[in-house]
Each structure stands twice: as C-alpha cells, then as structure tokens.
Enzyme design. Structure first.
Site, PDB file in Angstrom:
ATOM      1  N   GLU A  46       2.345  -3.592  -1.860  1.00 12.99           N
ATOM      2  CA  GLU A  46       0.932  -3.914  -1.666  1.00 12.99           C
ATOM      3  C   GLU A  46       0.483  -4.935  -2.728  1.00 12.99           C
ATOM      4  O   GLU A  46       0.819  -4.812  -3.903  1.00 12.99           O
ATOM      5  CB  GLU A  46       0.114  -2.626  -1.781  1.00 12.99           C
ATOM      6  CG  GLU A  46      -1.331  -2.737  -1.379  1.00 12.99           C
ATOM      7  CD  GLU A  46      -2.012  -1.374  -1.367  1.00 12.99           C
ATOM      8  OE1 GLU A  46      -3.184  -1.322  -0.965  1.00 12.99           O
ATOM      9  OE2 GLU A  46      -1.377  -0.369  -1.759  1.00 12.99           O
ATOM     10  N   LYS A 115      -5.736  -3.313   5.940  1.00 13.90           N
ATOM     11  CA  LYS A 115      -5.684  -1.901   5.549  1.00 13.90           C
ATOM     12  C   LYS A 115      -6.888  -1.169   6.127  1.00 13.90           C
ATOM     13  O   LYS A 115      -8.029  -1.648   6.040  1.00 13.90           O
ATOM     14  CB  LYS A 115      -5.668  -1.789   4.019  1.00 13.90           C
ATOM     15  CG  LYS A 115      -5.423  -0.390   3.487  1.00 13.90           C
ATOM     16  CD  LYS A 115      -5.234  -0.413   1.979  1.00 13.90           C
ATOM     17  CE  LYS A 115      -4.902   0.958   1.429  1.00 13.90           C
ATOM     18  NZ  LYS A 115      -4.637   0.913  -0.040  1.00 13.90           N
ATOM     19  N   CYS A 168      -0.239   1.634   2.469  1.00 19.39           N
ATOM     20  CA  CYS A 168      -0.441   2.692   1.485  1.00 19.39           C
ATOM     21  C   CYS A 168      -1.235   3.894   1.999  1.00 19.39           C
ATOM     22  O   CYS A 168      -0.703   4.738   2.698  1.00 19.39           O
ATOM     23  CB  CYS A 168      -1.103   2.111   0.233  1.00 19.39           C
ATOM     24  SG  CYS A 168      -0.931   3.179  -1.217  1.00 19.39           S
TER      25      CYS A 168
END
Length: 641
Positions: A46, A115, A168
């Site tokens: 990330e 995300k 994530c």
C-alpha cells in the site's frame, strides 16, 4: 503448456518515506527481477510509491505530484515488459485523494482500484487524508495523461486468469470487496496492505487470509509494508503471503531488512474445478444485485515456459509430519464413529472380520477393537477369522494369529483349501491352472465363510477393502468386494500404512505393537497364488497393478480436481522426480485410467462405509459414473504425451 498455473509475486521493497524517486527505483528494480523469473502479475505494498506513513504530508501538493511523476517513470521504464504490476499511491479525484492500487502493463494504466474501507480507529487515521471508494461519483480518472477506469469493482482479465484487487482494511471488513469480485469471476485476489505488527496479530492475519481465500475459492496474494516505513508509533514487518484456496504456498521472512520477492504459482484450473463442484459458490451470486464489476482487458502476452517453484506432496492423502498425528487420530475416530453407529443401530452382537495379516484387515480389526472398547463391550465379541489358502505364507499367518491373541479377540481358523478343491472339481477347473478363476474362487469362499459366521452369531461382516483398491477394482466382485459395512472404504492405501503405524505407537501394548510394525513392512499381496520355493510371498500387488503411491497420486488429482491426464503426468514427474522415470509414470497412468473406467461396475454397488477425507467413490456420495463409460479420450491423451 502452463497447465493452469499463473506465476505471481508479492514484493516487499525498500522504502523511504516521502521519497518517491527512491521508491520508484526500487519498484522498477523488483519488476525487472520478477519479469526475469517469469512472473505474470506482481503486487507491491500500500502506498508503495510514497510510503504509507507520510501522515499529513498526503495533503501536500508536491508529494501528490511527485507520486504521479513517479508512476509515469515506471510506465516509461517498463513499457517493454509483459508483466502486470500493481503499485500503491495517492490519486487525486475531483479534489479528493484516493488511496489507490494502480494496475499497469506495457506503459499503460489498466485501471485504478480505490480503497473502500478506510480505518479510522486506534492507530489509524486514514479518513483524515483519503476518501472512500463508496463516495466516488465518477467511473474514470485522468492519470499520467490517460483516462482510465476507477472504482472498487474492477476485474482485470488476462489470457490465463481474471483477478481483482482490494486494499488492506478491505480484507478486514465484514463483507470484503474481494468476495464480490470472486463471485463475479476473479480467480485471484491481490491485497496491497500496510499492516502493522502487534502480539498475535500475524497469526490472526494469516488465518484471515486463509479463510478468505478458502471462502472465495480463490488465490490470494498479500503484500504489506516493510523496512523503511516510519516507526514513530508502529512497526511494519514486511509480509508477503501467497495462498490458494486456504493453503499457504509461499511467505516472506518477517522483520527482514532486505527487500524481498515472494514468488509462487496459483493453479487457476484447480480453482475453477472447485467452483464448478461447489454449487454453493454459484448460488451465492444471487447476492450480487447492484454490485456489477467493470471488466478490463489486459494486453495479450505469449506464455513463457513454466518453471514451477511450488512443491507437490508425492503423497497428497498423507499430511506433513507436524500434522500427521492429528490427522491419523481424526481419520481413525471417523471410522470408529461410523462402525459404532452401525453396530448400535442394527443390534449386532458380533463383528466378524477376515484377518489375513495384511494392512487392510489389520486396520479394520483395530477399528473394531476401538469401537468395542468405546461401547464398553467385550472384545470377545469380535470374531477374527483367519482362512489359510494356497498362497498364505507363514509370515502373514503368524502375524494374523499373534495380533488377534494380543488384542484379546475371539479367533477362528478355517482353511479354505478343501472347500476350494471341491469347488474346482464341481466346476471342472484344473487346480494347477492359477488363473482368475483360481484366484477369485478363493476370495469368494472366504466371503461366504464370513457371511455365514455372521449369520450364526447375529453379527456383522466388517469389510476391509480400502479406497485405492476400490478405485482400481482390485477386489473380487462379490468376494472381498462385499461386506456389511466397509470401514476402510474412504481410506487410501498410502494412508492405511500410516494409520496402522500410528495405532502401533499410540494405542496398543508392546506385543501388538511389534506385530503391527512387521505387518507394515510386509509386501502387499492378496496371497491367492502359492508362495515361492522359500515360502515367501510370490504374488505382489504392486508388481501387477503398479505402485499404490502413484495410483493414489493419480486418484487424488483426477477425482478431487478433475485434472486431465497430461497435467497429472506433469505433476507426477515433479512429485516423483528421482523415484520413477517418465516412462514408468506414463505406463502406470494408463493402467490407472483403464482400470478406473473398466471397474466402475464394482463401485456402483459398494457396501456402506464412512467418507473420511476429501474423496469418496461411493455411488451414494461423491462419485456417480456410468459403468460403461469410454476411457478412449483419456488414454489417447496419455499416448500423445
């Protein structure tokens, strides 16, 4: 051929916080190394271009512009490479900043994955800097002069596979975006992460990835930040993990100061086979209303020569050493539970078992002993019948008798010689002609004895035949093929040996242990042909039908995943390299398919017996096949190998 394998990599590069030029150089270097290794898709952590721990620097115009310039440099310097790369960076969209995974290939941006879930609790403050994919009001973004798709629902289609991306925290959500992507066709999920460390967190993370890859029936590639990220408040260990349907294929060294490239191959054919069989997976697609993914085609790439780095267990039914004890205990317990229910339900007073001194009858006897002990019944209710014939050797005979004595069961010895000789006279068969009639007559005589004694004693004949024998049809029809309950029906031959060894070491007295270990070392044989001049076993099963370890390997990949012969052959040559040459493997692979198809009629009328593993060939369970199906296609492919 690549046989369905897709080579992937999880990269953990060196990083300097807010130094885009340094980070880009490290990314380019690892991309080049991965390309040289034949990697098709590489994943970076990330925010890999800027570093994840930039904090409020993410609001600085200079950093955001340098990140885009860094991406442009990567595009320019990798435009001659076939590899697909997934890098992390902040992307400006309509005056907001998106935490993004940018997928690139041959100088082009294929798509920008945003995300979805931004953690904003404890040590995380992502909502301070970024906007969630849920708040996007556009499906495209201009980046590096290219207008490209953006969203959380992008699917990337290559000539070999389809993959999706989550970032994530998305993995930690109640319903991860990867679940929706998998249901819409993604066979591999890539997760770029900045997962920090804490006591016990790593094992939880591995469990989470394992479960998610298994639940999605997918490959899962995870790459997290490592050395170089700020340690002001948290520490990053640099986790590179590659899973396939719940199984770990490769992992990085944690807390390493060196950059790492974790490479393995995900078998998408295996994933497709699992999904075809698992009807629940298809049914789950009904929950996708309003979540339609955007499909993005990638550049066509000529397949490179496949060089597998992952290992294949030559004995797929037998777990590795650290799992063997628990596995054997569970299998044995399933067998015992199955027989316990059947005895109680039928009200049987005895369990009748033919004891030959071989592995299979020994395992069946041990299951009976444990079952009677569990029920609190006297072991004398177990009737062990030894039935010496023309091929019985002293070794197997004495092992059979010694084991029955040491276990304290009831023993009966009934020779089948006179009965078989009379039978040969009745059907006008020459006793000196040792053909299939000679052999099968003995097997059927033994079965008749067991059935009649069961009738005499209000008992139940406990079958001894194992999964491997039933798959190959290595049983006399209506002979040892038949019983009233087959406790070994779900146990392959390669596992029978370990089960008997396990019981010898964990559940019997020293005298029984010595006998059991000698039985394990005895050649496998039906003993239907007279012994040699030294009184040793002359008729060895594996000389006739082939090594059981090969057949179990073939059986596992044929039934469990539906692999074609060429792929099974390819994997077998890897697993058994240095043990069997290619011609030997090819020979026995032909035997396997010929016997498996020809002997289906025996499996169509198998007695009841418990399934203990991932494969069963019961006509009431996992395997339904016409007895007259043709094996021509399968043998033709083997001939062309």
């Amino acid at each position: 051929m690549n046989y369905g394998f897709v080579k992937v990599a999880a990269a953990v590069p060196h990083v300097k916080v807010a130094d885009c030029k340094f980070n880009v150089e490290k990314i380019e270097s690892l991309i080049a190394v991965a390309e040289g290794k034949g990697v098709q898709i590489i994943l970076f952590p990330e925010m890999s271009i800027t570093g994840y721990t930039c904090g409020d620097l993410f609001s600085q115009q200079l950093l955001l512009e340098e990140a885009e310039m860094g991406l442009m440099q990567i595009l320019n310097n990798t435009r001659q490479l076939d590899i697909i790369s997934i890098v992390g960076m902040p992307v400006i969209v309509n005056s907001t900043v998106i935490n993004a995974a940018v997928t690139i290939q041959k100088g082009k941006i294929l798509g920008v994955t945003a995300k979805t879930y931004l953690p904003n609790y404890k040590e995380f403050y992502e909502q301070r800097w970024f906007t969630s994919a849920l708040q996007l009001r556009t499906e495209t973004v201009r980046l590096c002069g290219q207008v490209v798709p953006i969203g959380a629902n992008l699917l990337f289609e290559t000539s070999d596979t389809t993959f999706g991306i989550e970032i994530c925290e998305d993995l930690w959500a109640t319903i991860p975006p990867g679940s929706s992507l998998a249901l819409q066709g993604a066979e591999i999920i890539f997760n770029m992460s900045a997962d920090n460390e804490g006591i016990g967190k790593h094992s939880y993370l591995r469990s989470l990835i394992s479960q998610q890859s298994a639940r999605c029936i997918a490959g899962y590639v995870f790459s997290s930040c490592g050395f170089g990220e700020s340690t002001t408040d948290v520490v990053f260990a640099g986790n590179g993990l590659i899973y396939e349907n719940g199984t770990l294929l490769a992992q990085s060294e944690r807390f390493s100061m060196e950059e790492q490239l974790v490479v393995s191959e995900i078998d998408v054919e295996r994933i497709r086979a699992e999904r075809r069989v698992n009807t629940t997976f298809a049914a789950s697609q009904a929950n996708l209303e309003g979540k339609r993914a955007i499909a993005i085609a990638t550049e066509f790439v000529n397949s490179k020569e496949l060089n597998l780095t992952r290992k294949f267990n030559a004995h797929p039914f037998v777990p590795q050493d650290n799992e063997l004890h628990e596995h054997c205990e569970e299998v044995f317990s399933i067998q015992v539970a199955g027989l316990t229910q059947r005895l109680v339900h039928t009200g049987a007073k005895t369990a009748v078992v033919g004891i030959s001194g071989g592995l299979d009858s020994t395992l069946a006897l041990l299951v009976c002993v444990k079952t009677f002990d569990k029920l609190g019944w006297s072991r004398k209710g177990i009737l062990g019948i030894t039935m010496p014939g023309f091929g019985t050797t002293d070794r197997t005979y004495h092992n059979a008798v010694n084991l029955m004595n040491s276990l304290g069961i009831s023993i009966r010895e009934i020779s089948i010689k006179d009965a078989c000789i009379q039978h040969f006279k009745d059907i006008d068969h020459d006793v000196n002609v040792h053909d299939v009639t000679y052999e099968n007559s003995q097997a059927r005589e033994r079965t008749q004895i067991l059935m009649d004694i069961a009738n005499q004693t209000w008992g139940m004949v406990v079958g001894t035949g194992d999964l491997s024998e039933l798959a190959l049809g290595w049983a006399t029809y209506n002979g040892d093929h038949m019983s009233m309950y087959g406790v070994n029906a779900g146990v392959p031959k390669t596992l029978v040996k370990y089960l008997v060894q396990w019981v010898a070491k964990n559940g019997v007295d020293e005298e029984s242990k010595a006998t059991l270990l000698d039985i394990v070392d005895t050649p496998i044989s039906p003993e239907l042909i007279p012994a040699d001049e030294n009184g040793d076993i002359k008729q060895k099963t594996e000389d006739l039908v082939g090594p059981y370890e090969l057949h179990d390997f073939f059986l596992y990949y044929f039934l469990r995943f539906g692999f074609r012969p060429s792929k099974i052959y390819y994997l077998a040559n890897i697993a058994f390299g240095g043990v069997y040459d290619e011609e030997t493997i090819k020979k026995w692979l032909s035997t396997f398919f010929r016997r498996f198809f020809n002997q289906q009629f025996k499996r169509s009328c198998l007695p009841d017996g418990p399934k203990v593993g991932s494969i069963s060939i019961s006509p009431r369970g996992d395997w339904r096949m016409p007895s007259d199906a043709s094996f021509a296609m399968w043998l033709k492919e083997i001939e062309n190998l």
